[in-house]
Design a protein around this motif. Structure first.
Motif, mmCIF file in Angstrom:
data_model
loop_
_atom_site.group_PDB
_atom_site.id
_atom_site.type_symbol
_atom_site.label_atom_id
_atom_site.label_comp_id
_atom_site.label_asym_id
_atom_site.label_seq_id
_atom_site.Cartn_x
_atom_site.Cartn_y
_atom_site.Cartn_z
ATOM 1 N N LEU A 51 0.845 -1.203 0.000
ATOM 2 C CA LEU A 51 0.000 0.000 0.000
ATOM 3 C C LEU A 51 0.878 1.250 0.000
ATOM 4 N N TRP A 52 1.894 1.240 0.856
ATOM 5 C CA TRP A 52 2.803 2.381 0.962
ATOM 6 C C TRP A 52 3.535 2.621 -0.348
ATOM 7 N N LYS A 53 3.985 1.507 -0.933
ATOM 8 C CA LYS A 53 4.749 1.600 -2.172
ATOM 9 C C LYS A 53 3.879 2.182 -3.283
ATOM 10 N N ARG A 54 2.634 1.728 -3.315
ATOM 11 C CA ARG A 54 1.747 2.148 -4.400
ATOM 12 C C ARG A 54 1.356 3.619 -4.289
ATOM 13 N N PHE A 55 1.073 4.083 -3.060
ATOM 14 C CA PHE A 55 0.550 5.451 -2.920
ATOM 15 C C PHE A 55 1.578 6.468 -2.439
ATOM 16 N N LYS A 56 2.677 5.991 -1.860
ATOM 17 C CA LYS A 56 3.690 6.943 -1.376
ATOM 18 C C LYS A 56 5.049 6.737 -2.029
ATOM 19 N N GLY A 57 5.177 5.650 -2.808
ATOM 20 C CA GLY A 57 6.456 5.399 -3.461
ATOM 21 C C GLY A 57 7.554 4.972 -2.501
#
Length: 445
Positions: A51-57
């Motif tokens: 989730l973090w990777k997808r929305f915060k990179g």
């Protein structure tokens, strides 16, 4: 890979997996491929790191939120009506044996700035603070009419032919106020807009009955159920089903290029230099972008919280529908909440979604009425995606493309698309007369 199949399905989104399962059960030879290395496509389920990777990179979420793998955050969160189309499809394919369901605690509607439980029966209508004393009595009479209505029994219809009478005419017979019509139409019959008022009342009444019957099924606070560990379980369950019937699943297949003959008809799919031949291709819009058009956008906010949505009786799982008229909008807004009770987050954590058909390019401002109802949030992500629909003629090109998922937080529109696609692919009507008690894991919890 160099074999011939009846159907090749591209993408492991929910719709594609359901169709793949239905076609396999029908005895067709199915190859199912996905360019991603995970199931689910647009409707995948993410852990906290993903989730973090997808929305915060970034791939380092804060530690105070708990263990990443205890999160199963569905990107297209939708509850299932206990007696609805999706549950019937799951039972029809016997995929229920791979899944555990649990009832959803609450079903609510927003009215004049507050959240109320959706009254669905004559008894609940009398108790509901949504209506004044006289309106309660009128609503009660209308609910009794709906509960007693049977299409096969002319006596129950009180002399009204619901194929002729519009929903507006039926409702006016009971003298209901606009606010009452608003919550009945949008939170009970789950209509997306008010067009239904000028259409024959039969479907509207049947939708209300479906809600009331689903509600009675588990004696819970809502008509909805949801799988433990979230919707990410569904594609995997269908993959197992397909394997039982001799279907083949392949993840992580780059490109997945659909090949056409001189007449523009799909004849196969190429990946990594190998071509699998087929008669028909079923896919989500991302695999054939030149055969779809944009028809709208969905705005959504994904929130992680440490408490239930306020004013929902401490529901660990709930849906709140905000009818468009209450917000002065053209489309409804939806709140979806799920938590550790359905094993989608660590203990004490709640996942909430606020979704709506986007009417502007500013999701933060547009979704504010819904966000304001959530109370304090630990984390919030905003996102928008295009809603695509096919423009092709499947009779010419042999391609059957699903529509993008809409903003609703229940499955009724998704199932309609699947059933229509099934009929186009097979030329048959899907028989969904099943024994509903086969999906009763929910009340064993």
């Amino acid at each position: 890979m160099d074999e011939e199949y009846d159907v090749i399905v591209l993408g492991t989104g929910l719709k594609e997996c359901i169709l793949s399962g239905l076609l396999s059960v029908d005895g067709l030879k199915v190859l199912h491929m996905d360019r991603n290395d995970y199931y689910g496509g647009a409707s995948s389920s993410l852990n906290l790191t993903q989730l973090w990777k997808r929305f915060k990179g970034e791939d380092k979420p804060p530690e105070n939120l708990g263990s990443s793998r205890e999160f199963n955050v569905d990107m297209i969160p939708k509850f299932m009506m206990a007696n609805g189309g999706l549950v019937r499809v799951l039972i029809h394919t016997d995929v229920t044996k791979y899944l555990n369901f649990k009832a959803v605690d609450g079903s609510f509607v927003y009215n004049k700035g507050k959240i109320y439980k959706v009254p669905a029966t004559d008894v609940e209508a009398l108790k509901s603070p949504l209506m004044g004393l006289f309106e309660k009595r009128r609503a009660r009479k209308f609910f009794i009419y709906v509960q007693d209505y049977e299409a096969s029994d002319p006596k129950s219809q009180e002399g009204l032919d619901l194929n002729q009478v519009t929903a507006r005419q039926l409702i006016s017979k009971y003298g209901l106020e606009d606010d009452t019509i608003d919550f009945i139409g949008h939170a009970l019959a789950l209509q997306l807009d008010d067009k239904y008022l000028d259409e024959p009342a039969k479907e509207f009444v049947e939708k209300m009955k479906l809600y009331a019957e689903s509600l009675a099924r588990f004696q819970g606070g809502s008509p909805y159920i949801y799988p433990l560990y979230g919707l990410g379980e569904l594609p995997q369950a269908f993959a197992r089903l397909s394997a039982v019937y001799g279907g083949t699943y392949m993840l992580n297949k780059p490109e997945c290029k659909v090949e056409f003959d001189g007449d523009g008809k799909a004849i196969g799919v190429t990946s990594e230099g190998e071509t699998a031949k087929c008669k028909k291709v079923v896919c989500d819009p991302s695999y054939l972008p030149d055969k779809v058009r944009k028809v709208g956008k969905v705005a959504r906010a994904i929130c992680i919280m440490s408490h239930p949505i306020p004013d929902t009786n401490d529901s660990h799982s709930a849906q709140v529908i905000l009818p468009q008229k209450q917000l002065g909008r053209k489309s409804d807004m939806y709140l979806f909440c799920c938590s550790y009770a359905h094993n989608v987050a660590p203990k004490g954590k709640y996942i909430a979604f606020v979704t709506s058909e986007a009417e502007t390019d500013q999701p933060e401002a547009e979704l504010k009425p819904g966000i304001d109802l959530l109370g304090p949030v630990d984390e919030i992500f905003y996102d928008m995606y295009d809603r695509l629909e096919p423009t092709n003629d499947h009779q010419i090109d042999g391609c059957f493309i699903s529509k993008s998922y809409d903003a609703t937080t229940h499955f009724e529109t998704t199932v309609t698309d699947v059933i229509e696609m099934y009929s186009k692919i097979t030329g048959k009507v899907l028989d969904l007369s099943v024994d509903l008690s086969a999906a009763s894991a929910a009340n064993e919890e």
